[in-house]
Scaffold this motif. Structure first.
Motif, mmCIF file in Angstrom:
data_model
loop_
_atom_site.group_PDB
_atom_site.id
_atom_site.type_symbol
_atom_site.label_atom_id
_atom_site.label_comp_id
_atom_site.label_asym_id
_atom_site.label_seq_id
_atom_site.Cartn_x
_atom_site.Cartn_y
_atom_site.Cartn_z
ATOM 1 N N HIS A 136 0.812 -1.223 0.000
ATOM 2 C CA HIS A 136 0.000 0.000 0.000
ATOM 3 C C HIS A 136 0.845 1.273 0.000
ATOM 4 O O HIS A 136 0.313 2.365 -0.188
ATOM 5 C CB HIS A 136 -0.988 -0.002 1.180
ATOM 6 N N VAL A 137 2.168 1.139 0.179
ATOM 7 C CA VAL A 137 3.060 2.293 0.061
ATOM 8 C C VAL A 137 4.335 1.826 -0.645
ATOM 9 O O VAL A 137 4.913 0.799 -0.286
ATOM 10 C CB VAL A 137 3.447 2.894 1.438
ATOM 11 N N PHE A 138 4.742 2.594 -1.664
ATOM 12 C CA PHE A 138 6.016 2.339 -2.336
ATOM 13 C C PHE A 138 6.980 3.456 -1.965
ATOM 14 O O PHE A 138 6.592 4.620 -1.906
ATOM 15 C CB PHE A 138 5.840 2.293 -3.861
ATOM 16 N N ARG A 139 8.226 3.075 -1.731
ATOM 17 C CA ARG A 139 9.267 4.039 -1.385
ATOM 18 C C ARG A 139 10.416 3.838 -2.364
ATOM 19 O O ARG A 139 10.769 2.711 -2.699
ATOM 20 C CB ARG A 139 9.746 3.779 0.050
ATOM 21 N N ALA A 140 10.987 4.940 -2.828
ATOM 22 C CA ALA A 140 12.172 4.883 -3.693
ATOM 23 C C ALA A 140 13.239 5.774 -3.077
ATOM 24 O O ALA A 140 12.949 6.904 -2.695
ATOM 25 C CB ALA A 140 11.825 5.361 -5.098
ATOM 26 N N LYS A 141 14.452 5.249 -2.955
ATOM 27 C CA LYS A 141 15.593 6.027 -2.475
ATOM 28 C C LYS A 141 16.527 6.211 -3.658
ATOM 29 O O LYS A 141 17.038 5.228 -4.200
ATOM 30 C CB LYS A 141 16.294 5.304 -1.324
ATOM 31 N N ILE A 142 16.726 7.481 -4.045
ATOM 32 C CA ILE A 142 17.446 7.771 -5.279
ATOM 33 C C ILE A 142 18.531 8.802 -4.999
ATOM 34 O O ILE A 142 18.276 9.806 -4.328
ATOM 35 C CB ILE A 142 16.459 8.316 -6.345
ATOM 36 N N LEU A 174 4.970 6.867 -2.528
ATOM 37 C CA LEU A 174 3.662 6.902 -3.184
ATOM 38 C C LEU A 174 2.739 5.989 -2.398
ATOM 39 O O LEU A 174 3.003 4.789 -2.270
ATOM 40 C CB LEU A 174 3.770 6.410 -4.629
ATOM 41 N N ALA A 175 1.686 6.561 -1.853
ATOM 42 C CA ALA A 175 0.665 5.765 -1.165
ATOM 43 C C ALA A 175 -0.312 5.259 -2.217
ATOM 44 O O ALA A 175 -0.740 6.017 -3.088
ATOM 45 C CB ALA A 175 -0.052 6.618 -0.126
ATOM 46 N N VAL A 176 -0.647 3.993 -2.139
ATOM 47 C CA VAL A 176 -1.551 3.395 -3.118
ATOM 48 C C VAL A 176 -2.981 3.517 -2.583
ATOM 49 O O VAL A 176 -3.448 2.675 -1.826
ATOM 50 C CB VAL A 176 -1.193 1.915 -3.391
#
Length: 195
Positions: A136-142, A174-176
């Motif tokens: 339900h939540v995606f996280r990206a570390k860039i 990004l919360a789904v």
């Protein structure tokens, strides 16, 4: 063996032993190591890593194939090493929230960048993760210097949540919500799954 997902531009296949030599070659590139925040590994370490990724229930890795390079008919189970252009991963390693997944994309082949392969791979991985792991939540570390990745995730609706001065790294999430979940599952409806 695992599942393969076929979209419009990419086919995502399980990370197999046959992929390791080419993957290892990519990871000799200092620019890719920096962009992915990776350490250089020996070929044997890369084989060990491939095995551990496949056995870890909290990780899912797909090798990204450029569909144009696969040829007429996709054959499930064939590693299609010649068509490898990158990988996409999720890690479900947040102990406080098992339905939060960190997502990563790498298009390693310069000739395959800027063609929308990364975007489609990320969307397909997100749809797969929502359906199979109820993420339900995606996280990206860039890395802050990785403009193309930052731009891709921002276009997909990810919002910056923090910045690490030490690692020079931006965290986006990004919360789904229901609407996004429907969009992703609808997308998955147009993806061909090869079991």
């Amino acid at each position: 063996m695992g599942v393969s997902l076929e979209g419009q531009k990419v086919i995502m296949v399980p990370y197999m032993e046959a992929h390791v030599p080419k993957y290892h070659l990519w990871m000799q590139d200092p620019a890719l190591l920096q962009a992915t925040g990776s350490e250089p590994l020996s070929l044997q370490q890369e084989y060990d890593m491939q095995l551990s990724w496949n056995q870890d229930p909290l990780k899912k890795t797909f090798i990204v194939l450029d569909k144009e390079m696969v040829g007429e008919k996709f054959v499930h189970g064939n590693p299609h090493v010649e068509a490898m252009v990158g990988d996409v991963n999720i890690y479900m390693n947040d102990l406080d929230d098992p339905q939060l997944a960190e997502i990563e994309i790498m298009i390693a082949e310069p000739k395959s960048r800027g063609k929308g392969l990364g975007k489609e791979s990320v969307l397909m991985m997100m749809a797969y993760a929502v359906q199979n792991f109820r993420i339900h939540v995606f996280r990206a570390k860039i890395g802050a210097s990785n403009g193309s990745s930052l731009s891709l995730f921002q276009k997909l609706g990810f919002k910056e949540t923090s910045y690490s001065e030490i690692f020079k790294e931006v965290t986006l999430e990004l919360a789904v919500m229901e609407q996004k979940q429907e969009e992703l599952l609808q997308l998955l409806g147009s993806v061909v799954t090869h079991a």
